[in-house]
Scaffold this motif. Structure first.
Motif, short mmCIF file in Angstrom:
data_model
loop_
_atom_site.label_atom_id
_atom_site.label_comp_id
_atom_site.label_asym_id
_atom_site.label_seq_id
_atom_site.Cartn_x
_atom_site.Cartn_y
_atom_site.Cartn_z
N ASP A 228 -54.48 51.53 15.23
CA ASP A 228 -53.68 51.68 14.01
C ASP A 228 -53.74 53.13 13.56
OD1 ASP A 228 -51.93 50.84 12.08
OD2 ASP A 228 -53.51 50.22 10.68
N HIS A 230 -52.62 55.62 10.02
CA HIS A 230 -52.01 55.80 8.69
C HIS A 230 -52.04 57.28 8.34
CE1 HIS A 230 -51.72 51.59 6.95
NE2 HIS A 230 -52.31 51.38 8.13
N HIS A 262 -57.73 47.33 9.77
CA HIS A 262 -56.50 46.91 10.45
C HIS A 262 -56.70 46.91 11.98
CE1 HIS A 262 -53.67 48.12 6.87
NE2 HIS A 262 -54.63 47.25 6.54
MG MG Z 1 -52.21 49.49 9.29
#
Ligand code: MG
Length: 373
Positions: A228, A230, A262
């Motif tokens: 993941d 961000h 996540h």
């Molecule tokens: Mg995420």
């Protein structure tokens, strides 16, 4: 006295529903047939072992003699009976006794085998059996029960079954190509003599159906992997693994943007053969707005429990230039271990930088090993 073994692996496993020979399915890291061969190979009294194989499995079986030097391969026939007959023809003539065993009984032990050999040396035949524990009923086709045979007079027949090579070969020579028997002792009884029985074991079970394999308590392991990313955003808290990390910026996202959690959830879902977190927790759904990702992780853990999947260990790498994370790692480990219902030693976290190539992001890659019991 020279003793050979014939092991049958020539069925195609149609009752199993596995789409391939059930004996090539995995049972705790090895195939079922290798488990069976291991036990016979450990009995030095037995030499050689003749394996009756299905022609579809030739490529696999051709590799087996590397691990089992005294193994001979006999292509099986159209029925169990024909496969035994072909395998018996490959047993060297100077063997005195032969033990015939179903490859689908991988839980046979050296003790059972030696017991069978001892009985066969003494009586000329040895059929492994176990006592009945349930009541028996003889039934008729119309659904009625005709009689109740005395339980003490009945035993369940297993393999191995041992015979004098010449006698069992003769018995097999007496039958036509179309006759089919499910067991060798019945053929011996018909053509040679009353067979003798010896002690088998309840643990010497036969794998017939798929459920047999899963009920045999052999865990299977699954790896899951996920990633993941961000980007940083002003005016938000930075949450990693459920821990608030002091920093000038947080991460942009629909939830609390806990990129570590996540990736962890993604790895767990991947290992459980589930769809990704975007599928389970869509960011178009207002109920996930600013939600703590640790609550979503709780939901993932419930889903894993439903699938009987348990975490063995988890490993994640956090990739970012800022903030420096090393001093926060022990706290993130504990936080995740609590949420994952495991010990901190089963959660490994490491951190590295992007070498200035992606200063505005935090990226996490995670792998999880799951056990399905
Ligand atoms: Mg995420």
């Amino acid at each position: 006295m020279k003793i050979a073994a014939v092991i049958l692996a020539a069925g195609c496993g149609s009752r199993m529903g596995a789409g391939k020979n059930k004996l090539l399915l995995s049972l705790g890291g090895k195939t079922v047939i290798e488990k069976t061969l291991d036990v016979f190979a450990a009995c030095k009294e037995i030499d050689p072992i003749v394996l009756a194989y299905h022609e579809n499995d030739l490529a696999f079986c051709n590799l087996l003699p590397q691990a089992y030097p005294n193994l001979l391969l006999a292509q099986g026939g159209v029925s169990r009976t024909q496969s035994v007959k072909k395998a018996l023809n490959l047993v060297p003539d100077d063997c005195d006794l032969v033990l015939i065993h179903d490859g689908a009984r991988p839980f046979v032990t050296p003790e059972i085998i030696r017991n069978c050999i001892g009985c066969c040396q003494k009586y000329g035949s040895a059929v492994c059996t176990v006592a009945m524990t349930d009541t028996l009923a003889l039934v008729s086709e119309d659904g009625g029960i005709e009689s109740y045979p005395k339980r003490e007079s009945c035993r369940i027949v297993q393999t191995p079954q041992g015979f004098r090579l010449k006698e069992i070969r003769y018995a097999y020579d007496c039958i036509s190509d179309t006759e089919s028997y499910t067991d060798d002792s019945s053929l011996y009884a018909k053509w040679i003599s009353k067979p003798h029985y010896c002690a088998g074991s309840l643990s010497n079970r036969k794998i017939t159906f798929m459920e047999d394999l899963s009920s045999m308590n052999v865990p299977s392991y699954r790896i899951g992997t996920a990633e993941d990313l961000h980007v940083f955003a002003e005016g938000r808290k930075l949450i990693l693994g459920g821990v608030e990390i002091p920093h000038v910026k947080g991460l942009k996202g629909h939830s609390d943007a806990d990129v570590l959690t996540h990736a962890v959830m993604g790895a767990l879902l991947s290992g459980a053969d589930e769809r990704d977190i975007g599928f389970h927790f869509p960011d178009s759904d207002p109920k996930y707005k600013n939600i703590s990702s640790m609550r979503l992780l709780d939901e993932v853990m419930r889903l894993l429990a439903k699938k009987h999947a348990e975490l063995v260990n988890l490993s994640a790498v956090i990739i970012c230039d800022r903030p420096k994370l090393s001093e926060h790692i022990p706290q993130m480990k504990r936080s995740l271990a609590d949420a994952l219902h495991t010990l901190p030693e089963n959660v490994n976290l490491s951190a590295t930088t992007t070498e200035g190539t992606a200063p505005d992001t935090i990226r996490v890659t995670a792998s999880a090993l799951l056990q399905r019991g």
